[in-house]
Design an enzyme around this catalytic site. Structure first.
Site, PDB file in Angstrom:
ATOM      1  N   PHE A  22      21.032  54.061   5.793  1.00  0.00           N
ATOM      2  CA  PHE A  22      20.156  54.787   5.309  1.00  0.00           C
ATOM      3  C   PHE A  22      19.078  55.599   3.633  1.00  0.00           C
ATOM      4  O   PHE A  22      19.481  54.862   3.105  1.00  0.00           O
ATOM      5  CB  PHE A  22      21.393  54.930   4.795  1.00  0.00           C
ATOM      6  CG  PHE A  22      21.467  57.085   5.145  1.00  0.00           C
ATOM      7  CD1 PHE A  22      21.805  57.507   6.199  1.00  0.00           C
ATOM      8  CD2 PHE A  22      21.887  58.104   3.813  1.00  0.00           C
ATOM      9  CE1 PHE A  22      21.849  59.519   6.656  1.00  0.00           C
ATOM     10  CE2 PHE A  22      21.730  58.848   3.914  1.00  0.00           C
ATOM     11  CZ  PHE A  22      21.920  59.533   5.141  1.00  0.00           C
ATOM     12  N   ARG A  71      16.966  66.439  -1.032  1.00  0.00           N
ATOM     13  CA  ARG A  71      15.162  66.577  -0.186  1.00  0.00           C
ATOM     14  C   ARG A  71      14.385  66.950  -0.367  1.00  0.00           C
ATOM     15  O   ARG A  71      13.330  66.316  -0.791  1.00  0.00           O
ATOM     16  CB  ARG A  71      16.027  67.900   0.462  1.00  0.00           C
ATOM     17  CG  ARG A  71      16.696  67.888   1.532  1.00  0.00           C
ATOM     18  CD  ARG A  71      16.750  68.809   2.851  1.00  0.00           C
ATOM     19  NE  ARG A  71      17.875  69.053   3.795  1.00  0.00           N
ATOM     20  CZ  ARG A  71      18.375  68.665   4.842  1.00  0.00           C
ATOM     21  NH1 ARG A  71      17.214  67.413   5.149  1.00  0.00           N
ATOM     22  NH2 ARG A  71      19.573  68.950   5.273  1.00  0.00           N
ATOM     23  N   GLU A  77       8.818  65.184  13.051  1.00  0.00           N
ATOM     24  CA  GLU A  77      10.025  65.204  13.057  1.00  0.00           C
ATOM     25  C   GLU A  77      10.067  64.238  11.716  1.00  0.00           C
ATOM     26  O   GLU A  77       9.083  63.864  11.575  1.00  0.00           O
ATOM     27  CB  GLU A  77      10.783  63.871  13.671  1.00  0.00           C
ATOM     28  CG  GLU A  77      11.803  64.284  15.242  1.00  0.00           C
ATOM     29  CD  GLU A  77      12.606  64.362  14.498  1.00  0.00           C
ATOM     30  OE1 GLU A  77      13.503  64.778  13.315  1.00  0.00           O
ATOM     31  OE2 GLU A  77      13.939  65.195  15.216  1.00  0.00           O
ATOM     32  N   ASP A  78      10.827  63.970  10.534  1.00  0.00           N
ATOM     33  CA  ASP A  78      11.213  63.083   9.433  1.00  0.00           C
ATOM     34  C   ASP A  78      11.425  61.601   9.860  1.00  0.00           C
ATOM     35  O   ASP A  78      10.767  60.862   9.108  1.00  0.00           O
ATOM     36  CB  ASP A  78      12.181  63.487   8.409  1.00  0.00           C
ATOM     37  CG  ASP A  78      13.550  63.939   9.328  1.00  0.00           C
ATOM     38  OD1 ASP A  78      13.602  63.497  10.314  1.00  0.00           O
ATOM     39  OD2 ASP A  78      14.634  64.070   8.852  1.00  0.00           O
ATOM     40  N   ASP A 109      16.097  57.986  14.448  1.00  0.00           N
ATOM     41  CA  ASP A 109      17.157  56.813  14.460  1.00  0.00           C
ATOM     42  C   ASP A 109      17.603  56.311  15.490  1.00  0.00           C
ATOM     43  O   ASP A 109      16.968  55.309  16.093  1.00  0.00           O
ATOM     44  CB  ASP A 109      18.319  57.223  13.371  1.00  0.00           C
ATOM     45  CG  ASP A 109      19.067  56.361  13.396  1.00  0.00           C
ATOM     46  OD1 ASP A 109      19.140  54.771  13.523  1.00  0.00           O
ATOM     47  OD2 ASP A 109      20.179  56.652  12.442  1.00  0.00           O
TER      48      ASP A 109
HETATM   49  P1  IMP Z   1      18.308  60.429  15.805  1.00  0.00           P
HETATM   50  O1  IMP Z   1      18.648  61.117  16.946  1.00  0.00           O
HETATM   51  O2  IMP Z   1      19.519  59.857  15.701  1.00  0.00           O
HETATM   52  O3  IMP Z   1      16.828  59.932  16.270  1.00  0.00           O
HETATM   53  O4  IMP Z   1      18.617  60.611  14.228  1.00  0.00           O
HETATM   54  C1  IMP Z   1      17.022  61.527  14.000  1.00  0.00           C
HETATM   55  C2  IMP Z   1      18.218  62.897  12.462  1.00  0.00           C
HETATM   56  O5  IMP Z   1      19.324  62.335  11.524  1.00  0.00           O
HETATM   57  C3  IMP Z   1      16.776  63.266  12.136  1.00  0.00           C
HETATM   58  O6  IMP Z   1      15.936  64.130  12.373  1.00  0.00           O
HETATM   59  C4  IMP Z   1      17.655  62.966  10.489  1.00  0.00           C
HETATM   60  O7  IMP Z   1      17.470  64.593  10.709  1.00  0.00           O
HETATM   61  C5  IMP Z   1      18.426  62.583  10.396  1.00  0.00           C
HETATM   62  N1  IMP Z   1      19.383  61.512  10.093  1.00  0.00           N
HETATM   63  C6  IMP Z   1      18.675  59.413  10.594  1.00  0.00           C
HETATM   64  N2  IMP Z   1      18.533  58.839  10.103  1.00  0.00           N
HETATM   65  C7  IMP Z   1      18.964  59.399   8.984  1.00  0.00           C
HETATM   66  C8  IMP Z   1      18.688  58.641   7.936  1.00  0.00           C
HETATM   67  O8  IMP Z   1      18.275  57.663   7.615  1.00  0.00           O
HETATM   68  N3  IMP Z   1      18.182  59.383   6.468  1.00  0.00           N
HETATM   69  C9  IMP Z   1      18.381  60.940   6.737  1.00  0.00           C
HETATM   70  N4  IMP Z   1      18.556  61.529   7.769  1.00  0.00           N
HETATM   71  C10 IMP Z   1      18.570  60.992   8.781  1.00  0.00           C
HETATM   72 MG    MG Z   2      15.806  64.916  11.576  1.00  0.00          MG
END
Ligand code: IMP
Ligand code: MG
Length: 186
Positions: free
Chosen positions: A163, A176, A110-111, A114
């Site tokens: 963010f 990106r 994963e990148d 959140d």
């Molecule tokens: P989660 O499901 O809330 O954990 O969010 C995960 C996904 O949301 C990541 O894999 C990202 O693609 C996107 N994401 C969450 N935070 C950010 C951020 O600060 N910048 C860009 N993409 C984000």
């Molecule tokens: Mg992602």
């Protein structure tokens, strides 16, 4: 070679200003450490690195170049934030995985984590396919944003709940291609 500004001091998007959070050097150094750790822990195995598109593509490509054991890769795609900076709270599978994970040691790449919703969804998605083992690596984690109980086995950096863009991470699909990671200056 054209004079490209590949390391801007700040990124201005409308009224929002993003400033450097993690430099290219810092990111690469940490990825080397993670790759070495994984290479040791998976010695004698052939793990499948499974990247979550789109955000993890740069991290994945750098990570596996530093991994010194045999490995395979695949990708699948989940719905993202759309053009927003806030999660929709729903996850959809947009592109399926092609490989058979049955009996394999899989490492989800994963990148950023959140809320943890995506990782929770992924865990449920793959646990039914009987992988031999499943671990999760994320370049970034926002610990204060976690809403779901998920275990991230390898973490690049814990970062504040703000963010971020760059190094695979987008805002409305752009930025990106930045080599460093920038954070919204609030
Ligand atoms: P989660 O499901 O809330 O954990 O969010 C995960 C996904 O949301 C990541 O894999 C990202 O693609 C996107 N994401 C969450 N935070 C950010 C951020 O600060 N910048 C860009 N993409 C984000
Ligand atoms: Mg992602």
């Amino acid at each position: 070679m054209p004079e490209l500004k590949s390391k801007p001091e700040k990124i201005v998007i409308g009224s929002q200003v993003f400033v450097p959070l993690l430099t290219e050097e810092k990111i690469q150094e940490r990825i080397v450490e993670l790759a070495e750790q994984i290479s040791i822990e998976y010695t004698g195995k052939v793990p499948v690195f499974i990247g979550v598109l789109n955000g993890s593509f740069l991290f994945m490509s750098d990570l596996i170049r530093y991994v010194s054991i045999d490995c395979e890769i695949d990708f699948f795609k989940l719905s993202s934030y759309g053009d927003s900076q806030i999660s929709s709270g729903k996850v959809k599978l947009l592109k399926e995985l092609n490989c058979d994970v049955n009996g394999r040691d899989i490492i989800i790449v994963e990148d950023i984590v959140d809320s943890g919703l995506s990782v929770k969804y992924i865990e449920e998605l793959f646990s039914g396919n009987n992988p031999s083992s499943m671990k999760v690596i994320s370049l970034l984690v926002k610990p204060d944003s976690l809403k779901y109980k998920v275990k991230i086995d390898y973490i690049g950096f814990n970062i504040p709940s703000k963010f971020v863009i760059g190094y695979g991470l987008d805002y409305a699909q752009k930025y990106r291609n930045l080599k460093s990671i920038y954070v919204l200056d609030e």
